[in-house]
Design a protein around this motif. Structure first.
Motif, PDB file in Angstrom:
ATOM      1  N   GLU A  33       0.825  -1.208   0.000  1.00  0.00           N
ATOM      2  CA  GLU A  33       0.000   0.000   0.000  1.00  0.00           C
ATOM      3  C   GLU A  33       0.857   1.254   0.000  1.00  0.00           C
ATOM      4  O   GLU A  33       0.531   2.247  -0.670  1.00  0.00           O
ATOM      5  N   GLU A  34       1.970   1.224   0.728  1.00  0.00           N
ATOM      6  CA  GLU A  34       2.874   2.372   0.723  1.00  0.00           C
ATOM      7  C   GLU A  34       3.528   2.552  -0.636  1.00  0.00           C
ATOM      8  O   GLU A  34       3.701   3.682  -1.115  1.00  0.00           O
ATOM      9  N   ALA A  35       3.895   1.443  -1.281  1.00  0.00           N
ATOM     10  CA  ALA A  35       4.512   1.536  -2.604  1.00  0.00           C
ATOM     11  C   ALA A  35       3.541   2.125  -3.616  1.00  0.00           C
ATOM     12  O   ALA A  35       3.914   2.978  -4.434  1.00  0.00           O
ATOM     13  N   LEU A  36       2.279   1.677  -3.583  1.00  0.00           N
ATOM     14  CA  LEU A  36       1.272   2.236  -4.483  1.00  0.00           C
ATOM     15  C   LEU A  36       1.180   3.752  -4.322  1.00  0.00           C
ATOM     16  O   LEU A  36       1.164   4.504  -5.306  1.00  0.00           O
ATOM     17  N   ARG A  37       1.128   4.176  -3.081  1.00  0.00           N
ATOM     18  CA  ARG A  37       0.900   5.595  -2.797  1.00  0.00           C
ATOM     19  C   ARG A  37       2.151   6.438  -3.035  1.00  0.00           C
ATOM     20  O   ARG A  37       2.098   7.457  -3.741  1.00  0.00           O
ATOM     21  N   ARG A  38       3.260   6.017  -2.508  1.00  0.00           N
ATOM     22  CA  ARG A  38       4.429   6.897  -2.485  1.00  0.00           C
ATOM     23  C   ARG A  38       5.271   6.829  -3.757  1.00  0.00           C
ATOM     24  O   ARG A  38       5.990   7.782  -4.088  1.00  0.00           O
ATOM     25  N   ILE A 135      14.097   0.794  -9.495  1.00  0.00           N
ATOM     26  CA  ILE A 135      13.970  -0.047  -8.304  1.00  0.00           C
ATOM     27  C   ILE A 135      13.461   0.802  -7.141  1.00  0.00           C
ATOM     28  O   ILE A 135      14.061   1.830  -6.803  1.00  0.00           O
ATOM     29  N   GLY A 136      12.354   0.384  -6.566  1.00  0.00           N
ATOM     30  CA  GLY A 136      11.800   1.041  -5.395  1.00  0.00           C
ATOM     31  C   GLY A 136      12.120   0.242  -4.151  1.00  0.00           C
ATOM     32  O   GLY A 136      11.734  -0.930  -4.050  1.00  0.00           O
ATOM     33  N   VAL A 137      12.841   0.847  -3.242  1.00  0.00           N
ATOM     34  CA  VAL A 137      13.283   0.169  -2.017  1.00  0.00           C
ATOM     35  C   VAL A 137      12.439   0.647  -0.848  1.00  0.00           C
ATOM     36  O   VAL A 137      12.276   1.857  -0.645  1.00  0.00           O
ATOM     37  N   ILE A 138      11.908  -0.298  -0.086  1.00  0.00           N
ATOM     38  CA  ILE A 138      11.079   0.027   1.068  1.00  0.00           C
ATOM     39  C   ILE A 138      11.860  -0.341   2.320  1.00  0.00           C
ATOM     40  O   ILE A 138      12.221  -1.501   2.528  1.00  0.00           O
ATOM     41  N   ALA A 139      12.164   0.675   3.136  1.00  0.00           N
ATOM     42  CA  ALA A 139      13.028   0.483   4.294  1.00  0.00           C
ATOM     43  C   ALA A 139      12.212   0.367   5.570  1.00  0.00           C
ATOM     44  O   ALA A 139      11.529   1.309   5.963  1.00  0.00           O
ATOM     45  N   ARG A 140      12.285  -0.801   6.185  1.00  0.00           N
ATOM     46  CA  ARG A 140      11.696  -0.982   7.496  1.00  0.00           C
ATOM     47  C   ARG A 140      12.718  -0.549   8.549  1.00  0.00           C
ATOM     48  O   ARG A 140      13.915  -0.513   8.275  1.00  0.00           O
ATOM     49  N   PRO A 162      16.206  11.120  -4.394  1.00  0.00           N
ATOM     50  CA  PRO A 162      15.880  11.331  -2.986  1.00  0.00           C
ATOM     51  C   PRO A 162      14.432  10.925  -2.714  1.00  0.00           C
ATOM     52  O   PRO A 162      13.590  10.877  -3.620  1.00  0.00           O
ATOM     53  N   GLU A 163      14.144  10.635  -1.463  1.00  0.00           N
ATOM     54  CA  GLU A 163      12.804  10.181  -1.086  1.00  0.00           C
ATOM     55  C   GLU A 163      11.739  11.192  -1.497  1.00  0.00           C
ATOM     56  O   GLU A 163      10.612  10.811  -1.851  1.00  0.00           O
ATOM     57  N   SER A 164      12.074  12.477  -1.483  1.00  0.00           N
ATOM     58  CA  SER A 164      11.106  13.509  -1.852  1.00  0.00           C
ATOM     59  C   SER A 164      10.681  13.425  -3.318  1.00  0.00           C
ATOM     60  O   SER A 164       9.661  13.987  -3.713  1.00  0.00           O
ATOM     61  N   PRO A 175      19.412   3.078 -15.132  1.00  0.00           N
ATOM     62  CA  PRO A 175      19.264   2.742 -13.713  1.00  0.00           C
ATOM     63  C   PRO A 175      18.764   3.932 -12.890  1.00  0.00           C
ATOM     64  O   PRO A 175      19.214   5.057 -13.076  1.00  0.00           O
ATOM     65  N   ALA A 176      17.824   3.626 -12.011  1.00  0.00           N
ATOM     66  CA  ALA A 176      17.282   4.628 -11.086  1.00  0.00           C
ATOM     67  C   ALA A 176      16.694   3.884  -9.900  1.00  0.00           C
ATOM     68  O   ALA A 176      16.106   2.812 -10.063  1.00  0.00           O
ATOM     69  N   TRP A 177      16.880   4.456  -8.720  1.00  0.00           N
ATOM     70  CA  TRP A 177      16.288   3.832  -7.539  1.00  0.00           C
ATOM     71  C   TRP A 177      15.991   4.888  -6.496  1.00  0.00           C
ATOM     72  O   TRP A 177      16.557   5.983  -6.495  1.00  0.00           O
ATOM     73  N   ALA A 178      15.038   4.575  -5.643  1.00  0.00           N
ATOM     74  CA  ALA A 178      14.667   5.458  -4.541  1.00  0.00           C
ATOM     75  C   ALA A 178      14.287   4.592  -3.352  1.00  0.00           C
ATOM     76  O   ALA A 178      13.778   3.479  -3.514  1.00  0.00           O
ATOM     77  N   MET A 179      14.535   5.123  -2.170  1.00  0.00           N
ATOM     78  CA  MET A 179      14.209   4.393  -0.946  1.00  0.00           C
ATOM     79  C   MET A 179      13.237   5.216  -0.104  1.00  0.00           C
ATOM     80  O   MET A 179      13.449   6.406   0.113  1.00  0.00           O
ATOM     81  N   ILE A 180      12.163   4.561   0.339  1.00  0.00           N
ATOM     82  CA  ILE A 180      11.193   5.210   1.211  1.00  0.00           C
ATOM     83  C   ILE A 180      11.221   4.532   2.572  1.00  0.00           C
ATOM     84  O   ILE A 180      11.527   3.350   2.685  1.00  0.00           O
ATOM     85  N   ASN A 181      10.916   5.305   3.596  1.00  0.00           N
ATOM     86  CA  ASN A 181      10.897   4.780   4.965  1.00  0.00           C
ATOM     87  C   ASN A 181       9.483   4.381   5.368  1.00  0.00           C
ATOM     88  O   ASN A 181       8.510   5.056   5.020  1.00  0.00           O
ATOM     89  N   LEU A 182       9.368   3.304   6.109  1.00  0.00           N
ATOM     90  CA  LEU A 182       8.089   2.850   6.630  1.00  0.00           C
ATOM     91  C   LEU A 182       8.093   2.926   8.147  1.00  0.00           C
ATOM     92  O   LEU A 182       9.142   2.784   8.782  1.00  0.00           O
TER      93      LEU A 182
END
Length: 201
Positions: A33-38, A135-140, A162-164, A175-182
């Motif tokens: 759900e966070e990946a869909l939204r963010r 690549i979307g990285v989700i950080a717990r 950046p996360e923003s 190549p492109a990637w971003a990391m979001i915090n959960l």
């Protein structure tokens, strides 16, 4: 398109979340759900894998894992699939390449937990994966710093958003990637299996 495969139209953005889902749990729901939204995705497909080459012990039968995942993850924009078993692919790179061929014009994003980014450089042809899809990285909690300083992250640092700017990821040229915090979610498939073995679930 093959019968039984999810529908996606050219121009859509689809996140691919692969894993054994042994078993699927609320933590998987949260990151989806966070990946869909963010990341601003149109869809997320769970790719319930036949098996994980990096895990020593085999998972429960595929049909059982897909059925449980379908009971846990109920969202109109999320599809639970056994695509890799249908395609006969075992490696992520081959799965992505085949999906790109089957779905021309669809923008795929590979989704992974930060714990997977830590070992990403051990994946088969991981550089080719990074060259094919964002690549979307989700950080717990507890994994953000190890992921940021992992070998793969260091080698791909120039391609990091950046996360923003996470919502731009799906349309970024790889190549492109971003990391979001959960926020904290203590559930894990490993812990659930351990409790099952002890008879506490």
């Amino acid at each position: 398109m093959r019968a039984g495969f999810p529908i996606a139209l050219p121009g859509m953005t689809v996140g691919l979340l692969g894993g054994s889902f042994d078993p699927a749990h609320d933590g998987h729901v949260q990151i989806t759900e966070e990946a869909l939204r963010r990341f601003g995705l149109d869809r997320v497909w769970w790719l319930v894998s036949p098996g994980n080459p990096l895990k020593a012990h085999g998972p429960a039968p595929l049909d059982q894992r897909i059925a449980r995942a379908g009971r846990i993850m109920r969202h109109p924009r999320v599809a639970i699939t056994g695509i890799e078993a249908r395609l006969g692919t075992r490696m992520t790179r081959d799965t992505i390449a085949t999906l790109q061929r089957l779905y021309p014009g669809v923008r795929f994003v590979w989704l992974m937990g930060a714990d997977n980014l830590v070992q990403f450089d051990r994946w088969d042809r991981w550089r080719d994966i990074a060259a094919r899809v964002p690549i979307g990285v989700i950080a717990r909690p507890g994994w953000r710093m190890p992921a940021r300083f992992s070998r793969a992250a260091r080698m791909l640092w120039a391609s990091r958003l950046p996360e923003s700017r996470a919502r731009e990821l799906a349309c970024a040229r790889p190549p492109a990637w971003a990391m979001i915090n959960l926020p904290l979610n203590k559930l894990s498939s490993t812990a659930i299996r351990a409790r099952r073995r002890k008879g506490t679930t």
